[in-house]
Enzyme design. Structure first.
Site, PDB file in Angstrom:
ATOM      1  N   PRO A   1      19.815   1.116   3.854  1.00 50.17           N
ATOM      2  CA  PRO A   1      18.648   0.796   3.014  1.00 50.17           C
ATOM      3  C   PRO A   1      18.193   1.985   2.186  1.00 50.17           C
ATOM      4  O   PRO A   1      18.157   3.131   2.674  1.00 50.17           O
ATOM      5  CB  PRO A   1      17.591   0.387   4.041  1.00 50.17           C
ATOM      6  CG  PRO A   1      18.383  -0.196   5.164  1.00 50.17           C
ATOM      7  CD  PRO A   1      19.640   0.650   5.227  1.00 50.17           C
ATOM      8  N   CYS A   2      17.850   1.706   0.924  1.00 54.49           N
ATOM      9  CA  CYS A   2      17.634   2.791  -0.033  1.00 54.49           C
ATOM     10  C   CYS A   2      16.170   3.074  -0.328  1.00 54.49           C
ATOM     11  O   CYS A   2      15.864   4.041  -1.025  1.00 54.49           O
ATOM     12  CB  CYS A   2      18.341   2.455  -1.349  1.00 54.49           C
ATOM     13  SG  CYS A   2      17.722   0.961  -2.151  1.00 54.49           S
ATOM     14  N   GLN A   3      15.234   2.270   0.210  1.00 56.75           N
ATOM     15  CA  GLN A   3      13.840   2.445  -0.176  1.00 56.75           C
ATOM     16  C   GLN A   3      13.311   3.841   0.149  1.00 56.75           C
ATOM     17  O   GLN A   3      12.447   4.371  -0.555  1.00 56.75           O
ATOM     18  CB  GLN A   3      12.958   1.389   0.514  1.00 56.75           C
ATOM     19  CG  GLN A   3      13.275  -0.039   0.118  1.00 56.75           C
ATOM     20  CD  GLN A   3      14.259  -0.690   1.074  1.00 56.75           C
ATOM     21  OE1 GLN A   3      15.135  -0.021   1.629  1.00 56.75           O
ATOM     22  NE2 GLN A   3      14.128  -1.983   1.261  1.00 56.75           N
ATOM     23  N   SER A   4      13.819   4.436   1.214  1.00 57.56           N
ATOM     24  CA  SER A   4      13.335   5.755   1.632  1.00 57.56           C
ATOM     25  C   SER A   4      13.632   6.837   0.609  1.00 57.56           C
ATOM     26  O   SER A   4      12.955   7.861   0.560  1.00 57.56           O
ATOM     27  CB  SER A   4      13.991   6.147   2.960  1.00 57.56           C
ATOM     28  OG  SER A   4      13.795   5.146   3.939  1.00 57.56           O
ATOM     29  N   TRP A   5      14.674   6.606  -0.194  1.00 57.41           N
ATOM     30  CA  TRP A   5      15.132   7.625  -1.127  1.00 57.41           C
ATOM     31  C   TRP A   5      14.787   7.291  -2.572  1.00 57.41           C
ATOM     32  O   TRP A   5      15.025   8.091  -3.476  1.00 57.41           O
ATOM     33  CB  TRP A   5      16.647   7.778  -1.031  1.00 57.41           C
ATOM     34  CG  TRP A   5      17.154   7.842   0.375  1.00 57.41           C
ATOM     35  CD1 TRP A   5      17.641   6.807   1.125  1.00 57.41           C
ATOM     36  CD2 TRP A   5      17.214   8.993   1.217  1.00 57.41           C
ATOM     37  NE1 TRP A   5      18.009   7.248   2.372  1.00 57.41           N
ATOM     38  CE2 TRP A   5      17.757   8.587   2.458  1.00 57.41           C
ATOM     39  CE3 TRP A   5      16.878  10.350   1.031  1.00 57.41           C
ATOM     40  CZ2 TRP A   5      17.956   9.466   3.506  1.00 57.41           C
ATOM     41  CZ3 TRP A   5      17.085  11.225   2.082  1.00 57.41           C
ATOM     42  CH2 TRP A   5      17.610  10.791   3.302  1.00 57.41           C
TER      43      TRP A   5
END
Length: 362
Positions: free
Chosen positions: A88-92
């Site tokens: 998942p990419c939301q953190s970055w």
């Protein structure tokens, strides 16, 4: 007709020996691109129940494990030649809170590394947003790269623009590829292809879609010209109105995001007019021409063929699945380069090339 998409019947040896494990599979953009390059996903993992029906419909022979990856023992996963997936990419994301590795979702990279250590495939591919390269994330990103390397892999990474690889969209993503050190080589990213497709190539032949039903629920599929050819209705936020959201027919689309509220405007509309800093408006008298791209139009821009159907009740889930996917054509070009490295030179196998672009989405 839309853009041509790749159709290829894998060589028998591919079907037997080019088996993949897919982590964080989503709707399967990576899986489809790799399938078109001759690989075969045999086991996939996706925890979001809103995606399960779509993945299983389009990959009926793939075993889909629906548990959280944290609860999956590596012994539950079959042996394979490669592991693919985008944590998942939301953190970055540059548009998000930028918590990076401190976010629980950011730590999922280490679950990927845990499974990689246990299975030791010949290669892996991980995908993420461009924000992972930001200076504030550099120590965490270096730690991830070192983790991959310590598992026995020569690691290459690069920021790719999908428009360079047959996708009618300006979309930048970081691709990380690792080759097992026993192969004695490192991955070299393929050169961009010469022809960059635009919105006319992707959606120029499509008629008007249907608006979603009350509360942005899906229409009856039988009432639609193309599968999922329906669009979200409702107002536009001040954030949305802070920028021009219209690309012309001869340009690539803006990035398709994981939400219908932020879908780009269809290119039939004139470009939005500036009012002041961070504020735009629709051209007076042309307001009716400003509608969001439909779910199917977004899917075409992500280079999913029309035969790939998305299943949802709330139309927002359709946009989310498509916006989170890896563009299929970009996945194919990277996968094809990997396939060429994996196949021994003495085997005369059919690696698909650009001449394979003969089947057209209908």
């Amino acid at each position: 007709m839309g853009l041509p998409f790749i159709h290829h019947e894998p060589h028998e040896i591919f079907r037997l020996n080019m088996n993949l494990v897919s982590l964080f599979s989503g709707a399967g953009g990576l899986d489809l691109g790799f399938k078109q390059a001759g690989f075969n996903t045999i086991w996939a993992n996706e925890y979001d129940k809103a995606i399960w029906e779509t993945f299983s419909l389009n990959f009926p022979t793939v075993y889909l494990d629906k548990r959280s990856i944290r609860k999956i023992d590596s012994s539950d996963i079959p042996d394979c030649v490669g592991i693919i997936g985008g944590p998942p990419c939301q953190s970055w994301s540059e548009a998000g809170a930028l918590r990076g590795i401190e976010d629980a979702r950011g730590k999922l990279f280490y679950e990927y590394i845990r499974i990689l250590e246990a299975k030791q495939p010949l290669f892996f591919l991980a995908e993420n947003v461009s924000g992972i390269l930001m200076e504030r994330h550099r120590p965490a990103f270096n730690s991830i790269l070192e983790g991959f390397s310590s598992m026995g892999y020569s690691v290459s990474y690069k920021l790719l623009n999908s428009n360079d690889y047959g996708v009618p969209q300006a979309r930048k993503r970081v691709i990380i590829v690792g080759y097992h050190k026993s192969m004695g080589k490192s991955f070299v990213f393929p050169d961009p292809i010469p022809n960059k497709p635009n919105l006319r190539d992707a959606i120029g032949d499509m008629g008007e879609p249907e608006p979603s039903t009350e509360k942005n629920r899906a229409n009856n599929p039988e009432d639609l010209e193309f599968p999922n050819h329906e669009y979200m209705t409702g107002g536009f936020s001040t954030i949305y109105m802070s920028r021009n959201r219209v690309r012309s027919w001869d340009e690539p689309s803006f990035t398709i995001q994981a939400g219908g509220r932020h879908a780009p405007i269809h290119p039939k509309a004139p470009k939005m007019l500036p009012v002041e800093t961070d504020k735009k408006k629709f051209v007076p008298g042309e307001e009716d021409s400003y509608r969001r791209l439909s779910v199917r139009e977004c899917a075409r821009i992500q280079t999913f063929p029309d035969s790939f159907e998305f299943v949802y009740k709330g139309i927002g889930d359709g946009y989310k699945m498509i916006g989170n996917a890896v563009p299929v054509n970009m996945a194919f070009h990277v996968a094809r380069a990997i396939a060429e490295d994996l196949v021994p030179n003495q085997l005369e196998l059919s690696i698909p090339d650009m001449d394979s672009l003969k089947a057209v989405a209908t």
